[in-house]
Design a protein around this motif. Sequence first.
Motif, mmCIF file in Angstrom:
data_model
loop_
_atom_site.group_PDB
_atom_site.id
_atom_site.type_symbol
_atom_site.label_atom_id
_atom_site.label_comp_id
_atom_site.label_asym_id
_atom_site.label_seq_id
_atom_site.Cartn_x
_atom_site.Cartn_y
_atom_site.Cartn_z
ATOM 1 N N CYS A 103 0.657 -0.969 -0.088
ATOM 2 C CA CYS A 103 -0.102 0.187 -0.072
ATOM 3 C C CYS A 103 1.061 0.997 0.236
ATOM 4 O O CYS A 103 2.038 0.876 0.390
ATOM 5 C CB CYS A 103 -0.902 0.003 1.552
ATOM 6 N N ASP A 105 0.722 3.702 2.278
ATOM 7 C CA ASP A 105 0.468 4.132 3.425
ATOM 8 C C ASP A 105 2.095 4.802 3.889
ATOM 9 O O ASP A 105 2.505 3.896 3.394
ATOM 10 C CB ASP A 105 -0.104 3.279 4.791
ATOM 11 N N HIS A 156 -1.895 -4.189 5.639
ATOM 12 C CA HIS A 156 -1.607 -3.952 6.481
ATOM 13 C C HIS A 156 -2.728 -3.368 7.175
ATOM 14 O O HIS A 156 -3.397 -2.964 6.833
ATOM 15 C CB HIS A 156 -0.439 -2.502 6.489
ATOM 16 N N CYS A 159 -5.884 -0.331 7.370
ATOM 17 C CA CYS A 159 -6.200 0.777 5.815
ATOM 18 C C CYS A 159 -6.588 1.618 5.667
ATOM 19 O O CYS A 159 -8.279 1.317 5.865
ATOM 20 C CB CYS A 159 -5.306 -0.562 4.997
ATOM 21 N N GLY A 160 -6.437 2.886 5.274
ATOM 22 C CA GLY A 160 -7.593 3.260 4.548
ATOM 23 C C GLY A 160 -8.020 2.945 3.330
ATOM 24 O O GLY A 160 -9.447 3.428 3.237
HETATM 25 ZN ZN LIG Z 1 -3.181 0.750 2.809
#
Ligand SMILES: [Zn+2]
Length: 252
Positions: A103, A105, A156, A159-160
């Motif tokens: 990701c 992130d 992860h 996670c958004g």
């Molecule tokens: Zn994420």
Amino acid sequence: MCAECSEQEARQPINSFHRRNFLITSAAITAMAFVGAGALSGIAHADALTKVQRDKLSPDEILALMKQGNKRFYTGKPTDRNALAQQRASAKGQYPAAVLLTCIDSRAPAETILDLRIGDIFNARVAGNVESPDILGSMEFACKLAGAKVVLVMGHTACGAIKGAIDNAELGNLTGLLAKIKPAVAATSYTGERTSKNYAFVDAVARKNVEITMANIRKDSPVLAAMESDGAIKIAGAMYNLETGVIDFFAG
Ligand SMILES: [Zn+2]
């Protein structure tokens, strides 16, 4: 610089960077040949992964190397490295052992949380770590043409992108990206509250999303699927825990 390398430099004057790098590489290879399964630690003696070192490693050994690196990270004992030496050692060529799909992130930079060096891995990053034709093309380059032996899909916690998919968020091009994650929301077995406020559910969806992405890679890339069937590569999954710093590598 480790004690072994310092000792070697003391014995033999270093005339050039290449000479020095060769010596360190030789020491690492010797160490690997000597200690067998414990050989992965020998790689820490060099500033960059060489073709010889990479080609000797099996997919399982590369995964073991990444697990050991993550343990050094979450126990607060990262390797003392010289980033400039790594940059110089890797400038003439790259022999990465793996390609990662993770990701975007900001709290999950792969080289840091795996305690790896410049040149050790290819990185593909996209919100929610989902595959696409461009990502697959990058992976096929990494494995078939550049010699990487592990494809690691790593999600992860918290996670958004996963939360956005659960909430049916809509925004420009993000809408289409989140649509790729929604099958994981539907496929997640969970009896509690199925909302983005429930982190246990969010993390369960993130894990399912990694599993689905691994399956999609095998389905949509005959090149990678054939390499895996032949034992040339391994397609693996993992989840990174933002709270603990621990990466949970999936079994198998
Ligand atoms: Zn994420």
